[in-house]
Design an enzyme around this catalytic site. Sequence first.
Site, PDB file in Angstrom:
ATOM      1  N   GLU A 161     -35.082   7.927 -42.568  1.00  0.00           N
ATOM      2  CA  GLU A 161     -34.479   6.655 -42.177  1.00  0.00           C
ATOM      3  C   GLU A 161     -32.970   6.774 -41.919  1.00  0.00           C
ATOM      4  O   GLU A 161     -32.169   6.656 -42.844  1.00  0.00           O
ATOM      5  CB  GLU A 161     -34.723   5.579 -43.249  1.00  0.00           C
TER       6      GLU A 161
ATOM      7  N   LYS B 152     -37.957   6.288 -39.340  1.00  0.00           N
ATOM      8  CA  LYS B 152     -37.692   4.856 -39.550  1.00  0.00           C
ATOM      9  C   LYS B 152     -36.284   4.535 -39.058  1.00  0.00           C
ATOM     10  O   LYS B 152     -35.322   4.594 -39.803  1.00  0.00           O
ATOM     11  CB  LYS B 152     -37.839   4.505 -41.036  1.00  0.00           C
TER      12      LYS B 152
HETATM   13  P1  13P Z   1     -35.135  -4.095 -43.845  1.00  0.00           P
HETATM   14  O1  13P Z   1     -36.350  -4.208 -42.954  1.00  0.00           O
HETATM   15  O2  13P Z   1     -34.873  -5.344 -44.652  1.00  0.00           O
HETATM   16  O3  13P Z   1     -33.939  -3.574 -43.121  1.00  0.00           O
HETATM   17  O4  13P Z   1     -35.485  -3.051 -44.969  1.00  0.00           O
HETATM   18  C1  13P Z   1     -36.131  -1.896 -44.637  1.00  0.00           C
HETATM   19  C2  13P Z   1     -35.737  -0.813 -45.563  1.00  0.00           C
HETATM   20  O5  13P Z   1     -36.570  -0.193 -46.188  1.00  0.00           O
HETATM   21  C3  13P Z   1     -34.316  -0.474 -45.672  1.00  0.00           C
HETATM   22  O6  13P Z   1     -34.185   0.751 -46.331  1.00  0.00           O
END
Ligand code: 13P
Length: 346
Positions: free
Chosen positions: A185, A227
């Site tokens: 991510e 992500k």
């Molecule tokens: P959000 O969809 O609220 O941005 O959160 C996703 C997430 O896992 C952030 O690390």
Amino acid sequence: MGMYHLSDELRAGLADTADAMVAPGKGILAADESSPTIKKRFDAIDLASTEETRQAYREMLFTAPDVQNFISGVILFEETLGQKDSQGTPFPELLKQRGIIPGIKVDKGLARIPGTREEKATQGLDGLGKRLTAFAAQGARFAKWRAVIHIGDHRPSRLAVDVNAHGLARYAALSQDAGLVPIVEPEILMTGGHDIHTCDRVSEWVLERVFSELVLHRVFLEGMVLKPSMVTSGDACPEQAEIDTVAEASIRVFRRTVPAAVPGIAFLSGGQSSELATAHLNAMNQKGPHPWELSFSYGRALQEHPLKVWAGKDENVPAAQAALLKRARCNGAARYGEYSPGMESG
Ligand code: 13P
């Protein structure tokens, strides 16, 4: 060369799990708020954050009827991985019984990088291999690590981009070694007055660096999930790009940077409204077919409505679960490009 340090069996298992995480019509519920973050969410409904209220909230989410039709996996925080439902079933086991894959947030939050304008590096690499093995024994089948990139005020710096790409790759390699599918991510924050073109350029740069490090670290691309944030205007930009523009810009960047070997891209919502996050995902899927599944891994965009309806009260559980199911169903439709705003009132 490549990822052949992982056995055939391990690679096959990782690929199967990654495929299931991005199965058609489904996406991931990010319910891995750390203790400070869940406190912030509970403050908004005037509820004290205690071990009991956190357990009750997560039990409400995880037992919502029918969500398994639209939710493939749930990301848990460390505390939740060790908690049980009110019948005494451990949460990872409860999810597994429902056909939902349990995962675990493994990073330890952010720390400033000296010499930068308050840019951040993600902590948690020390001892990570041992922790991953323990999480797998507790039932986790995938992991998540969040890196954060700022735009504006001469950011991002090359230093911040490189440090974060390196951290993501080290984490991803260690996760696969422990049999866990890494969710990689790199979140480019929406915060700021920048326009969509700036976000576009930064996204391409960051993703190019991330994949180059993943390859260097011999990460098995078929056994991971990306992500990312979508390519959007900054939240304070006076000119907000249209839904279709966001979809086009995002797809262009991913086509340039994300190898087709990666089974799926599961977006974060990053502060977008629940409905807009769904509309953006829908618009991207309408422009398919794509080389990868385009899915969701939303935190706020799935939980915002159910949290408000629940408000910490037992009697609101069924209505809150219905609110979660509705968001999950809308996003499930967006996975096929079949969402319409009319579904919001239905
Ligand atoms: P959000 O969809 O609220 O941005 O959160 C996703 C997430 O896992 C952030 O690390």
